[in-house]
Design a protein around this motif. Structure first.
Motif, PDB file in Angstrom:
ATOM      1  N   ALA A  94       1.103 -10.632  -6.159  1.00 52.89           N
ATOM      2  CA  ALA A  94       0.306  -9.551  -5.578  1.00 52.89           C
ATOM      3  C   ALA A  94       0.575  -8.247  -6.307  1.00 52.89           C
ATOM      4  N   SER A  95      -0.452  -7.430  -6.410  1.00 48.97           N
ATOM      5  CA  SER A  95      -0.279  -6.085  -6.956  1.00 48.97           C
ATOM      6  C   SER A  95       0.048  -5.142  -5.816  1.00 48.97           C
ATOM      7  N   GLY A  96       1.164  -4.434  -5.958  1.00 53.08           N
ATOM      8  CA  GLY A  96       1.575  -3.594  -4.842  1.00 53.08           C
ATOM      9  C   GLY A  96       1.946  -2.176  -5.247  1.00 53.08           C
ATOM     10  N   ILE A  97       1.033  -1.322  -5.496  1.00 57.45           N
ATOM     11  CA  ILE A  97      -0.418  -1.431  -5.252  1.00 57.45           C
ATOM     12  C   ILE A  97      -1.132  -0.925  -6.498  1.00 57.45           C
ATOM     13  N   LEU A  98      -2.291  -1.489  -6.847  1.00 53.45           N
ATOM     14  CA  LEU A  98      -3.139  -0.939  -7.895  1.00 53.45           C
ATOM     15  C   LEU A  98      -3.899   0.269  -7.348  1.00 53.45           C
ATOM     16  N   SER A  99      -3.828   1.376  -8.064  1.00 53.74           N
ATOM     17  CA  SER A  99      -4.500   2.591  -7.625  1.00 53.74           C
ATOM     18  C   SER A  99      -5.972   2.553  -8.018  1.00 53.74           C
ATOM     19  N   VAL A 100      -6.854   2.686  -7.042  1.00 50.92           N
ATOM     20  CA  VAL A 100      -8.289   2.669  -7.335  1.00 50.92           C
ATOM     21  C   VAL A 100      -8.714   3.931  -8.061  1.00 50.92           C
ATOM     22  N   ASP A 101      -7.866   4.956  -8.062  1.00 53.91           N
ATOM     23  CA  ASP A 101      -8.162   6.173  -8.803  1.00 53.91           C
ATOM     24  C   ASP A 101      -7.861   6.031 -10.289  1.00 53.91           C
ATOM     25  N   ARG A 102      -7.098   4.988 -10.646  1.00 54.29           N
ATOM     26  CA  ARG A 102      -6.627   4.897 -12.026  1.00 54.29           C
ATOM     27  C   ARG A 102      -6.970   3.582 -12.708  1.00 54.29           C
ATOM     28  N   VAL A 103      -7.175   2.533 -11.950  1.00 49.46           N
ATOM     29  CA  VAL A 103      -7.423   1.212 -12.537  1.00 49.46           C
ATOM     30  C   VAL A 103      -8.889   0.850 -12.344  1.00 49.46           C
ATOM     31  N   PRO A 104      -9.652   0.650 -13.413  1.00 50.73           N
ATOM     32  CA  PRO A 104     -11.082   0.354 -13.274  1.00 50.73           C
ATOM     33  C   PRO A 104     -11.338  -0.926 -12.499  1.00 50.73           C
ATOM     34  N   ALA A 105     -12.326  -0.896 -11.646  1.00 53.25           N
ATOM     35  CA  ALA A 105     -12.692  -2.077 -10.860  1.00 53.25           C
ATOM     36  C   ALA A 105     -13.044  -3.246 -11.760  1.00 53.25           C
ATOM     37  N   ALA A 106     -13.709  -2.977 -12.881  1.00 51.21           N
ATOM     38  CA  ALA A 106     -14.107  -4.049 -13.790  1.00 51.21           C
ATOM     39  C   ALA A 106     -12.891  -4.777 -14.357  1.00 51.21           C
ATOM     40  N   ALA A 107     -11.801  -4.042 -14.619  1.00 50.75           N
ATOM     41  CA  ALA A 107     -10.589  -4.671 -15.140  1.00 50.75           C
ATOM     42  C   ALA A 107      -9.942  -5.576 -14.098  1.00 50.75           C
ATOM     43  N   LEU A 149      -7.816 -15.908 -13.696  1.00 48.60           N
ATOM     44  CA  LEU A 149      -6.620 -16.571 -13.184  1.00 48.60           C
ATOM     45  C   LEU A 149      -6.976 -17.657 -12.172  1.00 48.60           C
ATOM     46  N   PRO A 150      -6.078 -18.635 -11.982  1.00 45.85           N
ATOM     47  CA  PRO A 150      -6.350 -19.708 -11.017  1.00 45.85           C
ATOM     48  C   PRO A 150      -6.600 -19.159  -9.616  1.00 45.85           C
ATOM     49  N   ALA A 151      -7.526 -19.744  -8.918  1.00 47.71           N
ATOM     50  CA  ALA A 151      -7.878 -19.294  -7.574  1.00 47.71           C
ATOM     51  C   ALA A 151      -6.659 -19.349  -6.658  1.00 47.71           C
ATOM     52  N   GLY A 152      -6.502 -18.305  -5.851  1.00 46.08           N
ATOM     53  CA  GLY A 152      -5.438 -18.266  -4.861  1.00 46.08           C
ATOM     54  C   GLY A 152      -4.109 -17.762  -5.344  1.00 46.08           C
ATOM     55  N   ARG A 153      -3.982 -17.454  -6.646  1.00 45.57           N
ATOM     56  CA  ARG A 153      -2.685 -17.029  -7.183  1.00 45.57           C
ATOM     57  C   ARG A 153      -2.526 -15.519  -7.249  1.00 45.57           C
ATOM     58  N   PHE A 154      -3.615 -14.784  -7.477  1.00 46.28           N
ATOM     59  CA  PHE A 154      -3.564 -13.327  -7.604  1.00 46.28           C
ATOM     60  C   PHE A 154      -4.093 -12.698  -6.330  1.00 46.28           C
ATOM     61  N   VAL A 155      -3.205 -12.014  -5.602  1.00 45.42           N
ATOM     62  CA  VAL A 155      -3.586 -11.249  -4.417  1.00 45.42           C
ATOM     63  C   VAL A 155      -3.790  -9.806  -4.849  1.00 45.42           C
ATOM     64  N   VAL A 156      -4.999  -9.309  -4.719  1.00 45.64           N
ATOM     65  CA  VAL A 156      -5.353  -7.993  -5.243  1.00 45.64           C
ATOM     66  C   VAL A 156      -5.002  -6.926  -4.209  1.00 45.64           C
ATOM     67  N   GLY A 157      -3.873  -6.273  -4.405  1.00 46.85           N
ATOM     68  CA  GLY A 157      -3.453  -5.183  -3.534  1.00 46.85           C
ATOM     69  C   GLY A 157      -3.982  -3.864  -4.047  1.00 46.85           C
ATOM     70  N   LEU A 158      -4.692  -3.134  -3.215  1.00 48.97           N
ATOM     71  CA  LEU A 158      -5.376  -1.909  -3.626  1.00 48.97           C
ATOM     72  C   LEU A 158      -5.014  -0.740  -2.722  1.00 48.97           C
ATOM     73  N   GLY A 159      -5.052   0.449  -3.293  1.00 48.71           N
ATOM     74  CA  GLY A 159      -4.817   1.675  -2.545  1.00 48.71           C
ATOM     75  C   GLY A 159      -4.945   2.856  -3.484  1.00 48.71           C
ATOM     76  N   GLY A 160      -4.246   3.934  -3.152  1.00 51.73           N
ATOM     77  CA  GLY A 160      -4.176   5.057  -4.070  1.00 51.73           C
ATOM     78  C   GLY A 160      -5.430   5.882  -4.196  1.00 51.73           C
ATOM     79  N   ALA A 161      -6.276   5.891  -3.176  1.00 46.09           N
ATOM     80  CA  ALA A 161      -7.445   6.780  -3.186  1.00 46.09           C
ATOM     81  C   ALA A 161      -7.018   8.112  -2.589  1.00 46.09           C
ATOM     82  N   HIS A 162      -6.833   9.123  -3.428  1.00 45.33           N
ATOM     83  CA  HIS A 162      -6.243  10.383  -2.973  1.00 45.33           C
ATOM     84  C   HIS A 162      -7.208  11.558  -3.023  1.00 45.33           C
TER      85      HIS A 162
END
Length: 261
Positions: free
Chosen positions: A58-71, A79-92
């Motif tokens: 899991a990403s703890g946490i990817l900042s939506v202000d800094r990491v492009p959604a497309a990336a 990546l294989p299904a079920g392995r990457f938990v996309v943790g998001l936050g950082g909207a300031h």
């Protein structure tokens, strides 16, 4: 819905050392949480997923202000299904909820709600985590907060709680360690400061990092005391407690998995 097991871990070595990740996988840790904030963390996430066989990362946490959604969407799709938990936050910005909603719209077609989790503290953000993700990932909270967050989320969504854990039996030494860590900075971040007040801490508690505040958001003691406290967070409603393994005795690693169910 993404289901996270009862014990997750963070460890700075996971940024570069997939051998540590593989060791934790074999010990039975259910999720590895990699610190986020920079786009290049996606490459480390992919490396750890490919260097292990089953553990969720899991990403703890990817900042939506800094990491492009497309990336994020591209990495998830590769990546294989079920392995990457996309943790998001950082909207300031001025409209954090709107910014996060817009970001979720951008990844919607690739990353389903069941595969994402939101950094959430206040009731409105917890509601968004309930409605548009698999659940919430709060930090620096008390057991009472966990119980109230569970009420907002309801029975189904995930509640993964990142905890400060200090292997120290002397209260004064523990408090010195915590005050010298991230708490001093985060207490000045508006979202965290507001949440401390929601949890009943005063302005003086927050400004001075009082004993009451430090004790309330820290798990500390010997192994048995730490386990007992982790179980209290689980009993309050946390589906998963996330333990920073940096600084904890390595001999604790296997026992924590066995003790926290």
């Amino acid at each position: 819905m993404t289901k996270l097991g009862p014990l997750g871990a963070t460890h700075t070595a996971l940024d570069t050392d997939t051998a540590v990740a593989a060791e934790l996988e074999e010990l039975g840790y259910s999720t590895l949480w990699l610190p986020g904030g920079q786009e290049n963390n996606l490459a480390r996430i992919a490396e750890v997923v490919r260097g292990t066989s089953r553990i969720q990362v899991a990403s703890g946490i990817l900042s939506v202000d800094r990491v492009p959604a497309a990336a994020v969407a591209s990495t998830y799709a590769d990546l294989p299904a079920g392995r990457f938990v996309v943790g998001l936050g950082g909207a300031h910005g001025a409209r954090p909820l709107a910014a996060l909603n817009d970001y979720l719209d951008e990844i919607e077609e690739v990353v389903p709600p069941s595969a994402r989790i939101l950094s959430a503290l206040g009731p409105r953000m917890l509601g968004l985590a309930r409605d548009r993700a698999s659940g919430a990932y709060p930090y620096l909270v008390t057991t009472d907060y966990v119980a109230s967050a569970r009420e907002i989320l309801g029975a189904g969504p995930q509640l993964s709680v990142l905890l400060n854990v200090v292997a120290e039996t002397d209260a004064a030494a523990m408090r010195e360690t915590v005050r010298g860590g991230s708490l001093k900075f985060l207490a000045g971040v508006p979202g965290y400061a507001a949440n401390f007040r929601r949890m009943g801490f005063s302005d003086e508690d927050v400004a001075g990092l009082s004993d009451r505040l430090v004790d309330g958001v820290t798990v500390w003691g010997d192994f048995d005391a730490v386990v007992a406290r982790l179980r209290e967070f689980r009993a309050a409603g946390a589906d998963q407690v996330v333990v920073p393994l940096d600084g904890l005795p390595r001999e604790w690693w296997p026992g924590l998995v066995e003790a926290v169910r």
